[in-house]
Motif scaffolding. Structure first.
Motif, short mmCIF file in Angstrom:
data_model
loop_
_atom_site.label_atom_id
_atom_site.label_comp_id
_atom_site.label_asym_id
_atom_site.label_seq_id
_atom_site.Cartn_x
_atom_site.Cartn_y
_atom_site.Cartn_z
N SER A 272 0.92 -1.25 -0.03
CA SER A 272 0.01 0.00 0.14
C SER A 272 0.82 1.19 0.14
CB SER A 272 -0.92 0.16 1.29
OG SER A 272 -1.92 -1.03 1.04
N HIS A 273 1.81 1.40 0.78
CA HIS A 273 2.68 2.62 0.73
C HIS A 273 4.32 2.29 0.20
CE1 HIS A 273 0.01 5.24 2.76
NE2 HIS A 273 -0.46 4.08 3.44
N SER A 274 4.39 1.06 -0.33
CA SER A 274 5.59 0.87 -0.76
C SER A 274 5.82 -0.24 -1.89
CB SER A 274 6.68 0.53 0.08
OG SER A 274 6.04 -0.98 0.78
N THR A 275 6.76 -0.50 -2.53
CA THR A 275 7.13 -1.71 -3.39
C THR A 275 8.38 -2.29 -3.08
OG1 THR A 275 7.03 -2.71 -5.50
CG2 THR A 275 7.78 -0.56 -5.50
N PHE A 276 8.72 -3.54 -2.89
CA PHE A 276 9.86 -3.92 -2.90
C PHE A 276 10.47 -4.75 -4.08
CE2 PHE A 276 12.57 -7.78 -2.26
CZ PHE A 276 14.17 -6.99 -1.90
N VAL A 277 11.30 -4.40 -4.86
CA VAL A 277 11.71 -5.18 -6.10
C VAL A 277 13.15 -5.64 -6.15
CG1 VAL A 277 10.13 -3.61 -7.48
CG2 VAL A 277 12.52 -3.17 -7.13
N ASN A 278 13.24 -6.83 -6.97
CA ASN A 278 14.61 -7.44 -7.09
C ASN A 278 15.04 -6.92 -8.51
OD1 ASN A 278 15.35 -9.09 -4.81
ND2 ASN A 278 13.76 -10.51 -5.35
N VAL A 279 16.45 -6.68 -8.62
CA VAL A 279 16.85 -6.15 -9.81
C VAL A 279 18.18 -6.81 -9.73
CG1 VAL A 279 17.66 -4.22 -11.28
CG2 VAL A 279 15.70 -3.96 -9.54
N ASN A 280 18.55 -7.39 -10.79
CA ASN A 280 19.76 -7.99 -11.25
C ASN A 280 20.86 -6.66 -11.87
OD1 ASN A 280 22.01 -9.02 -12.70
ND2 ASN A 280 20.71 -11.03 -12.94
N PRO A 281 21.84 -6.56 -11.02
CA PRO A 281 22.32 -5.31 -11.50
C PRO A 281 23.30 -5.42 -12.88
CG PRO A 281 23.72 -6.66 -9.78
CD PRO A 281 22.30 -7.43 -9.91
N GLU A 282 23.86 -6.69 -13.40
CA GLU A 282 24.17 -6.63 -14.64
C GLU A 282 23.12 -6.42 -15.89
OE1 GLU A 282 25.81 -10.62 -15.26
OE2 GLU A 282 27.44 -10.35 -13.76
N ARG A 283 22.03 -6.67 -15.44
CA ARG A 283 21.01 -6.39 -16.47
C ARG A 283 20.68 -4.93 -16.43
NH1 ARG A 283 14.32 -7.96 -17.54
NH2 ARG A 283 14.36 -7.48 -19.65
N PHE A 284 20.48 -4.29 -14.98
CA PHE A 284 19.98 -3.09 -15.10
C PHE A 284 21.23 -2.24 -15.77
CE2 PHE A 284 20.98 0.98 -12.81
CZ PHE A 284 19.61 1.35 -12.47
N ALA A 285 22.50 -2.61 -15.92
CA ALA A 285 23.50 -2.04 -16.50
C ALA A 285 23.39 -1.57 -17.88
CB ALA A 285 24.67 -2.24 -16.13
N THR A 286 22.34 -2.54 -18.60
CA THR A 286 22.29 -2.43 -20.05
C THR A 286 21.03 -1.62 -20.23
OG1 THR A 286 20.67 -4.14 -20.00
CG2 THR A 286 23.01 -4.59 -20.25
N ALA A 287 20.74 -0.81 -21.49
CA ALA A 287 19.87 -0.07 -21.81
C ALA A 287 18.44 -0.64 -21.74
CB ALA A 287 20.00 0.38 -23.39
N SER A 288 18.42 -1.96 -22.30
CA SER A 288 17.19 -2.79 -22.29
C SER A 288 16.91 -2.86 -20.73
CB SER A 288 17.12 -3.76 -23.08
OG SER A 288 18.07 -4.67 -22.54
N GLY A 289 17.75 -3.50 -19.90
CA GLY A 289 17.53 -3.71 -18.63
C GLY A 289 17.33 -2.39 -17.80
N TYR A 290 17.56 -1.25 -18.10
CA TYR A 290 17.11 -0.28 -17.41
C TYR A 290 15.73 0.07 -17.68
CZ TYR A 290 16.51 4.58 -15.64
OH TYR A 290 16.03 5.70 -15.29
N ASP A 291 15.39 0.24 -19.08
CA ASP A 291 13.96 0.40 -19.34
C ASP A 291 13.06 -0.68 -18.75
OD1 ASP A 291 14.73 2.24 -20.96
OD2 ASP A 291 14.68 1.08 -22.93
N ALA A 292 13.30 -1.97 -18.71
CA ALA A 292 12.64 -2.86 -17.91
C ALA A 292 12.61 -2.58 -16.44
CB ALA A 292 13.18 -4.46 -18.34
N PHE A 293 13.56 -1.99 -15.92
CA PHE A 293 13.59 -1.59 -14.54
C PHE A 293 12.41 -0.65 -14.31
CE2 PHE A 293 15.03 1.90 -11.66
CZ PHE A 293 14.88 1.39 -10.57
N VAL A 294 12.54 0.39 -15.13
CA VAL A 294 11.25 1.50 -14.99
C VAL A 294 9.96 1.00 -15.33
CG1 VAL A 294 10.61 3.73 -15.95
CG2 VAL A 294 13.14 3.21 -15.56
#
Length: 521
Positions: A272-294
Motif C-alpha cells: 500500500s505504501h511501498s514496493t519491494f523489487v529485486n533487480v539484477n545489477p548486470e541487466r540493469f546496467a544495459t539500456a534494455s535492462g534499465y527500461d525493464a526496471f522502469v
C-alpha cells in the motif's frame, strides 16, 4: 549470549519509549490502546540471522502464536516457519513459559497467569525472494509475513517496530516513522499494515521527490551497480505524476520504492505504501535492462491503486493462515500491466512505437500459448495456487492472466470507446470503480462488470462471457479498425510473431482516436 545482551537493550528502549513501553510490559491505562511491539536485532551478518523480540498481549490461559503461510500479492503458499531457528516465551517477569509446536505454522504457549508474553525467536535470513528475508554484509531485507510472529486475535492492535542495526546502517520502509528521521522506529495501525510494509536497511542510497502532495522515497543498496541518480529519480517522478494524475488520488503519508540490487533475482511485490523489487545489477546496467526496471516500478506503483486500494473483495481483510480464491486477477494484474505501460507512453518516457512493441509482445505470447484455447481468464485466476508461479510460467494447459489480461484491457478499452463514440473509455471504468470500491469492502466480479456497463451505456455481459469467462481466440479487428493499426504475423523458429503498428493508410479520425488513447506525440 548475544540474545541475552540484546534483551537488556530492548528493556531500556521500552522504558525510554512511551509507545513501545506500553507494548513491552507496562499495563495499558484506561482508554489507552494496547500495542504489540517488536524489537529486531540485525548483527550476525556472517550467520545471516535476525533476532526478534515480540511483546504480545495475553487474553487466555493458552495462547496460539502463528506466522503467516503466504504473502498477499505473491500467490504461493510458503513455509516461513522453517526459518524460525529457535523460539522461546517468557512472562513479563522473565519466567520462561512452556511452548509447544502447534503444527504447520503455529505454536501454543501456556501463559500461566502472565499478563503479557515476551517471545524471542531467531530467523534464518538467506533467501533472495520478494516475500522472504535476507541479511548480507551490506544490507538486509525484511518482508512482513516472513518476519512477524503474532498472537491469534491480536491482529487489530497497533504495532510498533524498533530496529537495532549495525553502525552506519539506515532504514527505509513505507511505515510511519516514530521519532526523529534518523530513528529506525516505526508504527502501524494493525498487523495487516505491518505485514504489508517491508523494511530495507543497510548502506543505502536514499533519494526523495514529491508528487501531488505525497513524499516518495527511493532506496537501494549502494555499490552493486552504477546508478544515474538524477535520471532514475526523474523517470520515476514522471511515471508517478502521470499515474497519480490518472487516478486523481489524494495525498498519502508517503510511498517508498525499495530496490535490492542482487544477482540471480528479479520481480517485485506491491504494497500500500511501498514496493519491494529485486533487480539484477548486470541487466540493469544495459539500456534494455534499465527500461525493464522502469517498467517494473511503473507496474508496482500502479498496484498502489489497482489491487491495494481498488481490490477484489477476497483480497482483504486478509487471513494469513488461509489462502484466498480470486477470479479477477486479470483485473488486478492484467489491467495493472495495461495501465502501467500506458503511463509510460502518456508520460512521454516512451513513444508510440515502443508502446505498440510492448503490446505486440503480449499478443505474440498469447497467440503462441496453447492454453488460451483450454482455460479462461477466470479459471487462470482461481487456479493460481497450483497452475503457475504466482501467475508466471503458465503451462500448455493454462493461460497467463498477466498476458491475456493485458490484451483483454486493450480490447475492452477499444470496445467501450467504440460503443460510446469516444466519449468514454476503460479509463473511466477504472476511475469510477476506484471511487466506489477502494474502501473497506472491495468489489465482486459482477460489480466491476456493472461499472463497465454503466460507463459504456450498454450491456457487456456477452463480451465478458466470451473474453473473460471462456477460453478461445480473441478478436482484434475492432481495436485495429478503431485506432488505424495493422497486426502482421510472421513465422519463426519460436513460433508466430505478431507486430502491432500504425497503419500507413490510417485516416484522420483513426489517428485522432489513437492520440486520445495513447496521449499526445
Amino acid at each position: 549470549m548475544k540474545l541475552a545482551r540484546r534483551s537488556v537493550l530492548l528493556l531500556a528502549l521500552l522504558v525510554a519509549s512511551t509507545a513501545l513501553g506500553a507494548a513491552g510490559g507496562r499495563q495499558a491505562v484506561a482508554g489507552e490502546r494496547a500495542v504489540i511491539g517488536y524489537k529486531i536485532h540485525i548483527h550476525d551478518l556472517a550467520g545471516q540471522t535476525v533476532d526478534v523480540e515480540a511483546s504480545l498481549p495475553v487474553s487466555q490461559p493458552v495462547e496460539t502464536l502463528y506466522i503467516p503461510v503466504w504473502t498477499p500479492g505473491y500467490y504461493v503458499k510458503e513455509d516461513y516457519k522453517k526459518n524460525v531457528l529457535r523460539l522461546q516465551a517468557y512472562d513479563e517477569g522473565g519466567r520462561e513459559l512452556a511452548v509447544a509446536d502447534g503444527g504447520s505454522n503455529r505454536w501454543t504457549v501456556n501463559t500461566s497467569g502472565a499478563k503479557r508474553l515476551v517471545v524471542r525467536y531467531v530467523l534464518s535470513a538467506k533467501e533472495r525472494s520478494v516475500s522472504k528475508d535476507e541479511v548480507t554484509s551490506t544490507y538486509a531485507v525484511l518482508n512482513g509475513s516472513a518476519t512477524y510472529i503474532t498472537v491469534k486475535g491480536g491482529e487489530h492492535l497497533g504495532q510498533e517496530v524498533a530496529l537495532d542495526l549495525p553502525k552506519g546502517w539506515v532504514s527505509a520502509t513505507g511505515l510511519k516513522r516514530v521519532g526523529p528521521a534518523s530513528a529506525s522506529h516505526f508504527a502501524a495501525a494493525s498487523y495487516e499494515e505491518l505485514v504489508d510494509s517491508p523494511i530495507m536497511a543497510g548502506d543505502l542510497e536514499v533519494l526523495d521527490f514529491t508528487s501531488k502532495g505525497t513524499r516518495h522515497q527511493i532506496a537501494y543498496n549502494r555499490g552493486a551497480v552504477a546508478v544515474d541518480k538524477a535520471r532514475m529519480a526523474s523517470d520515476l517522478k514522471k511515471v508517478v505524476d502521470e499515474t497519480r494524475g490518472f487516478w486523481g488520488a489524494k495525498p498519502w503519508r508517503q510511498y517508498a520504492f525499495l530496490i535490492a540490487f542482487r544477482t540471480n533475482t528479479g520481480g517485485g511485490l506491491e504494497h500500500s505504501h511501498s514496493t519491494f523489487v529485486n533487480v539484477n545489477p548486470e541487466r540493469f546496467a544495459t539500456a534494455s535492462g534499465y527500461d525493464a526496471f522502469v517498467a517494473l516500478l511503473a507496474h508496482e506503483y500502479q498496484h498502489a491503486f489497482n489491487v491495494k486500494r481498488l481490490r477484489p473483495a477476497e483480497l482483504g481483510p486478509f487471513d494469513y493462515e488461509t489462502v484466498p480464491t480470486v477470479s479477477t486477477l486479470w483485473i488486478s494484474e492484467g489491467l495493472t500491466s495495461y495501465y502501467s505501460n500506458l503511463m509510460l507512453r502518456r508520460s512521454g518516457l516512451i513513444d508510440d512505437d515502443r508502446y505498440l512493441g510492448m503490446m505486440s509482445k503480449q499478443i505474440t505470447a498469447l497467440q503462441n500459448a496453447p492454453g488460451r484455447l483450454k482455460q479462461s481468464l477466470e479459471q487462470s485466476s482461481m487456479g493460481v495456487w497450483s497452475n503457475s508461479l504466482s501467475g508466471v510460467g503458465a503451462s500448455d494447459a493454462t493461460v497467463s492472466y498477466y498476458v491475456k489480461g493485458e490484451v483483454a484491457g486493450f480490447l475492452l478499452d477499444a470496445h467501450i470507446r467504440k460503443l460510446t463514440g469516444g466519449k468514454a473509455s476503460l479509463d473511466d471504468v477504472m476511475r469510477k470503480a476506484y471511487v466506489q470500491y477502494s474502501g473497506k469492502t472491495g468489489f465482486r466480479p459482477e460489480e466491476f462488470t456493472a461499472v463497465a456497463e454503466g460507463v459504456a451505456g450498454q450491456p457487456l455481459k456477452d463480451w465478458f462471457a466470451s473474453v473473460i469467462g471462456a477460453p478461445g481466440e480473441v478478436d482484434y479487428a475492432e481495436a485495429l479498425d478503431l485506432y488505424g493499426l495493422d497486426l502482421t504475423r510472421s513465422e519463426g523458429k519460436d513460433g508466430a510473431k505478431f507486430v502491432l503498428s500504425s497503419a500507413a493508410n490510417a485516416n484522420q479520425s483513426q489517428t485522432a482516436r489513437r492520440r486520445s488513447w495513447l496521449g499526445p506525440q
